[in-house]
Design a protein around this motif. Structure first.
Motif, PDB file in Angstrom:
ATOM      1  N   GLY A 195       2.536  10.316  -9.850  1.00 35.27           N
ATOM      2  CA  GLY A 195       1.664  10.348 -11.015  1.00 35.27           C
ATOM      3  C   GLY A 195       1.825   9.145 -11.923  1.00 35.27           C
ATOM      4  N   GLU A 196       2.312   8.038 -11.389  1.00 36.95           N
ATOM      5  CA  GLU A 196       2.473   6.837 -12.212  1.00 36.95           C
ATOM      6  C   GLU A 196       1.198   6.000 -12.210  1.00 36.95           C
ATOM      7  OE1 GLU A 196       7.169   6.521 -10.845  1.00 36.95           O
ATOM      8  OE2 GLU A 196       5.790   4.852 -10.456  1.00 36.95           O
ATOM      9  N   ASP A 197       1.166   5.046 -13.102  1.00 37.76           N
ATOM     10  CA  ASP A 197       0.027   4.132 -13.183  1.00 37.76           C
ATOM     11  C   ASP A 197       0.105   3.149 -12.013  1.00 37.76           C
ATOM     12  OD1 ASP A 197      -2.096   2.581 -13.872  1.00 37.76           O
ATOM     13  OD2 ASP A 197      -0.993   1.452 -15.427  1.00 37.76           O
ATOM     14  N   ILE A 198      -0.962   3.096 -11.209  1.00 42.65           N
ATOM     15  CA  ILE A 198      -0.892   2.236 -10.026  1.00 42.65           C
ATOM     16  C   ILE A 198      -1.603   0.903 -10.242  1.00 42.65           C
ATOM     17  CG2 ILE A 198      -0.676   4.152  -8.409  1.00 42.65           C
ATOM     18  CD1 ILE A 198      -3.699   3.812  -7.888  1.00 42.65           C
ATOM     19  N   SER A 218       0.829  -1.206   0.000  1.00 41.36           N
ATOM     20  CA  SER A 218       0.000   0.000   0.000  1.00 41.36           C
ATOM     21  C   SER A 218       0.860   1.250   0.000  1.00 41.36           C
ATOM     22  CB  SER A 218      -0.911   0.007   1.224  1.00 41.36           C
ATOM     23  OG  SER A 218      -1.831  -1.054   1.143  1.00 41.36           O
ATOM     24  N   LYS A 219       1.973   1.153   0.685  1.00 43.03           N
ATOM     25  CA  LYS A 219       2.876   2.308   0.741  1.00 43.03           C
ATOM     26  C   LYS A 219       3.420   2.624  -0.657  1.00 43.03           C
ATOM     27  CE  LYS A 219       4.812   2.996   4.775  1.00 43.03           C
ATOM     28  NZ  LYS A 219       5.671   2.818   5.964  1.00 43.03           N
ATOM     29  N   LEU A 220       3.773   1.555  -1.377  1.00 45.61           N
ATOM     30  CA  LEU A 220       4.269   1.742  -2.742  1.00 45.61           C
ATOM     31  C   LEU A 220       3.218   2.407  -3.623  1.00 45.61           C
ATOM     32  CD1 LEU A 220       6.208  -1.590  -3.461  1.00 45.61           C
ATOM     33  CD2 LEU A 220       7.142   0.711  -3.108  1.00 45.61           C
ATOM     34  N   ILE A 221       1.971   1.996  -3.427  1.00 47.06           N
ATOM     35  CA  ILE A 221       0.894   2.588  -4.220  1.00 47.06           C
ATOM     36  C   ILE A 221       0.809   4.085  -3.956  1.00 47.06           C
ATOM     37  CG2 ILE A 221      -1.627   2.690  -4.502  1.00 47.06           C
ATOM     38  CD1 ILE A 221      -1.666  -0.319  -3.982  1.00 47.06           C
ATOM     39  N   GLY A 222       0.885   4.417  -2.679  1.00 42.29           N
ATOM     40  CA  GLY A 222       0.839   5.825  -2.302  1.00 42.29           C
ATOM     41  C   GLY A 222       1.951   6.624  -2.961  1.00 42.29           C
ATOM     42  N   GLN A 223       3.146   6.039  -2.932  1.00 42.72           N
ATOM     43  CA  GLN A 223       4.300   6.742  -3.503  1.00 42.72           C
ATOM     44  C   GLN A 223       4.177   6.880  -5.019  1.00 42.72           C
ATOM     45  OE1 GLN A 223       7.453   4.299  -1.973  1.00 42.72           O
ATOM     46  NE2 GLN A 223       7.483   5.332   0.025  1.00 42.72           N
ATOM     47  N   ALA A 224       3.724   5.779  -5.660  1.00 44.61           N
ATOM     48  CA  ALA A 224       3.562   5.812  -7.111  1.00 44.61           C
ATOM     49  C   ALA A 224       2.528   6.858  -7.515  1.00 44.61           C
ATOM     50  CB  ALA A 224       3.143   4.427  -7.612  1.00 44.61           C
ATOM     51  N   LYS A 225       1.453   6.900  -6.742  1.00 43.54           N
ATOM     52  CA  LYS A 225       0.397   7.849  -7.023  1.00 43.54           C
ATOM     53  C   LYS A 225       0.924   9.282  -6.903  1.00 43.54           C
ATOM     54  CE  LYS A 225      -4.565   7.996  -6.151  1.00 43.54           C
ATOM     55  NZ  LYS A 225      -5.618   7.716  -5.158  1.00 43.54           N
ATOM     56  N   ALA A 226       1.747   9.495  -5.899  1.00 44.24           N
ATOM     57  CA  ALA A 226       2.314  10.832  -5.683  1.00 44.24           C
ATOM     58  C   ALA A 226       3.173  11.255  -6.870  1.00 44.24           C
ATOM     59  CB  ALA A 226       3.142  10.850  -4.397  1.00 44.24           C
ATOM     60  N   PRO A 259      -1.014  -1.906 -11.928  1.00 41.61           N
ATOM     61  CA  PRO A 259      -0.273  -3.167 -11.704  1.00 41.61           C
ATOM     62  C   PRO A 259      -0.025  -3.424 -10.214  1.00 41.61           C
ATOM     63  CG  PRO A 259       0.970  -1.654 -13.154  1.00 41.61           C
ATOM     64  CD  PRO A 259      -0.291  -0.973 -12.789  1.00 41.61           C
ATOM     65  N   LEU A 260       0.264  -2.398  -9.482  1.00 43.74           N
ATOM     66  CA  LEU A 260       0.492  -2.565  -8.046  1.00 43.74           C
ATOM     67  C   LEU A 260      -0.790  -2.977  -7.331  1.00 43.74           C
ATOM     68  CD1 LEU A 260       2.743   0.561  -7.430  1.00 43.74           C
ATOM     69  CD2 LEU A 260       3.436  -1.824  -7.119  1.00 43.74           C
ATOM     70  N   LEU A 261      -1.889  -2.346  -7.750  1.00 48.98           N
ATOM     71  CA  LEU A 261      -3.182  -2.693  -7.164  1.00 48.98           C
ATOM     72  C   LEU A 261      -3.490  -4.170  -7.351  1.00 48.98           C
ATOM     73  CD1 LEU A 261      -5.668   0.227  -7.991  1.00 48.98           C
ATOM     74  CD2 LEU A 261      -4.916  -0.578  -5.756  1.00 48.98           C
ATOM     75  N   ASP A 262      -3.251  -4.661  -8.555  1.00 49.78           N
ATOM     76  CA  ASP A 262      -3.527  -6.068  -8.848  1.00 49.78           C
ATOM     77  C   ASP A 262      -2.755  -6.974  -7.904  1.00 49.78           C
ATOM     78  OD1 ASP A 262      -5.127  -5.192 -10.829  1.00 49.78           O
ATOM     79  OD2 ASP A 262      -3.673  -5.497 -12.452  1.00 49.78           O
TER      80      ASP A 262
END
Length: 424
Positions: free
Chosen positions: A65-68, A55-63, A70-73
């Motif tokens: 502006g990357e596509d999240i 979840s932390k990675l998702i937060g960072q990726a979102k910050a 694949p991480l969500l999956d």
RNA sequence: GGAGAGGUGGCUGAGCGGUCGAAAGCGGCGGUCUUGAAAACCGUUGAAGGUUUAUCCCUUCCCAGGGUUCGAAUCCCUGCCUCUCCGCCA
């Protein structure tokens, strides 16, 4: 509650200690649950860790502006796995809690072996039972003779095991309570307290009456569950529940007069005559919250404080160390004070003084900050009756009677009796 | 009983759904200065649990219990409690 760490590391030793009480600790069940717990807990925590870092990675990726997606999956499926693991863990933990809550306290080394009150160890005797020139009456005959003690009225108003006191006898009980409160506050350094006479489930769990001994209590209300207190020990000791006491405030010493309510569920047919065993009685309770290293001495002192009342009233008594089989569930060591009752021709319990060490404190999460370690540590709790007022009334009546059935007021009670020196 | 506000670390008190176990202050602890203390300044300081020889690392905890979400102190529901106003009352 015993220290879980102790159970884990010295299970067999604990089992041996508890066998002195006649308590059989189910080591196999405990060990099996503990093994399960460990495996499930590790698994759960690993899953949680995986989810958290994902979840932390998702937060960072979102910050960034990357596509999240694949991480969500990757993370999404963890939810169900985690839910199952957490449920399994909760199940094992509650099973363990049930088991652990049912385990009694470990006894002090000085507690003698034995099965019942017949094996208790007499420590000392004080006072000489009076030699009567007539056959002494018991408190029932005395009180009914005076028309100031009425058990039938108790039945009419409530049920069996209730009594109505009237007139000077009612006042005598009040005088006894006054003497006790004044002595403990003025001479022994206790703080007087006034507390609720109904207690909630958390409080009763804290001092150990629940969950095991619910049948001994009167339940007064559902939702929230409230029970009539069986002793002031419950509300008073719970003053420190979930509290970290400043070291400089220890020891805390409380004295409290309260009525006590007990269902006496297991006492059918016992002490049915008189005021010995009632559903409702008055008691003055002593409670101490102390540093662990002080509890042994505090136990001796607290017991001596209760003895002072008997000495002031010049009532013969003996001090008894309860044996392993007779010591209460939460106590590590208990002294009983037994007063001489001429009407019964024997000694009867009038006070019970116990050192619970950290057993109640662990349930209560009653702690102090140890200046040496800087850490919160469990306090030790103690309590004792100082004394049971109803039984003290009986003792005064029976020991101070004359041939006519009149009661002579002990000197120590005269200041509280408004000039009355004899009842009857 | 009616109306409103709120529950965050030992205490007070901030906190846009994403390095928040959580700012700041107080308190505590350590240090500098001082003969000593105070003041000032600097530093440090939550709890429970797991794993480990151990520093490490990991998990949980922002009243309680549910829910939404990849992610909750923050959003939703329920309960409990506290405060303010009104009513009633010893």
């Amino acid at each position: 509650m015993l220290d879980p760490y102790l159970l884990r590391t010295e299970l067999v030793h604990v089992q041996q200690q508890l066998s002195r009480r006649g308590y059989v600790l189910d080591v196999d069940t405990y060990t099996a649950l503990e093994t399960q717990r460990k495996a499930i807990q590790v698994k759960t925590q690993e899953l949680q860790n995986e989810r958290n870092s994902g979840s932390k990675l998702i937060g960072q990726a979102k910050a960034r502006g990357e596509d999240i997606q694949p991480l969500l999956d990757e993370v999404q499926h963890l939810g169900d796995l985690l839910k199952d693991a957490e449920a399994e863990l909760a199940d094992v933990q509650s099973k363990m809690a049930d088991l652990v809550e049912g385990i009694p306290n470990i006894l002090d080394d000085s507690v003698p072996n034995g099965k019942s009150d017949a094996d208790n160890l007499e420590i000392s005797r004080w006072g000489e039972p009076r030699q009567f020139t007539f056959t002494p009456k018991d408190h029932v005959d005395l009180g009914e003779g005076l028309k100031q003690m009425d058990f039938e009225l108790g039945v009419k108003i409530a049920s069996a095991r209730f009594v109505v006191l009237k007139g000077q006898l009612a006042r005598l009980q009040r005088a006894i309570i006054q003497l006790m409160l004044d002595t403990h506050t003025e001479e022994h350094g206790y703080d007087e307290t006034y507390v609720p006479f109904l207690a909630n489930a958390d409080s009763l769990r804290g001092t150990g009456q629940l969950p095991k001994f619910e049948a001994d209590l009167f339940k007064a209300n559902e939702n929230p569950a409230l029970y009539l207190i069986p002793t002031a020990e419950v509300p008073v000791t719970n003053i420190v529940r979930d509290v970290i006491v400043d070291a400089k405030h220890l020891p805390l010493k409380y004295v409290c007069h309260s009525p006590c309510f007990r269902s006496e569920a297991g006492a059918y047919g016992r002490d049915v005559r008189g005021m010995i065993r009632q559903h409702q009685f008055e008691k003055v309770e002593l409670v101490q919250i102390v540093r662990p290293e002080d509890s042994q001495q505090a136990h001796e002192e607290l017991t001596a404080h209760a003895e002072v009342i008997l000495k002031k009233l010049n009532l013969p008594y003996r001090k008894v160390l309860l044996c392993a089989g007779d010591t209460g569930f939460s106590s590590s060591k208990t002294y009983d004070l037994e007063v001489w009752l001429p009407g019964q021709g024997g000694y009867r319990e009038i006070s019970s003084c116990s050192n619970f060490r950290d057993f109640q404190a662990r349930r209560l999460q009653a702690r102090w900050r140890n200046p040496e370690t800087g850490k919160p540590e469990l306090v030790h709790t103690l309590n004792g009756s100082g004394l049971a007022a109803g039984r003290t009334l009986i003792a005064v009546m029976e020991n101070y009677q004359d041939e006519s059935g009149a009661i002579h007021i002990p000197e120590a009670l005269l200041p509280y009796m408004g000039g009355i020196t004899v009842i009857g």
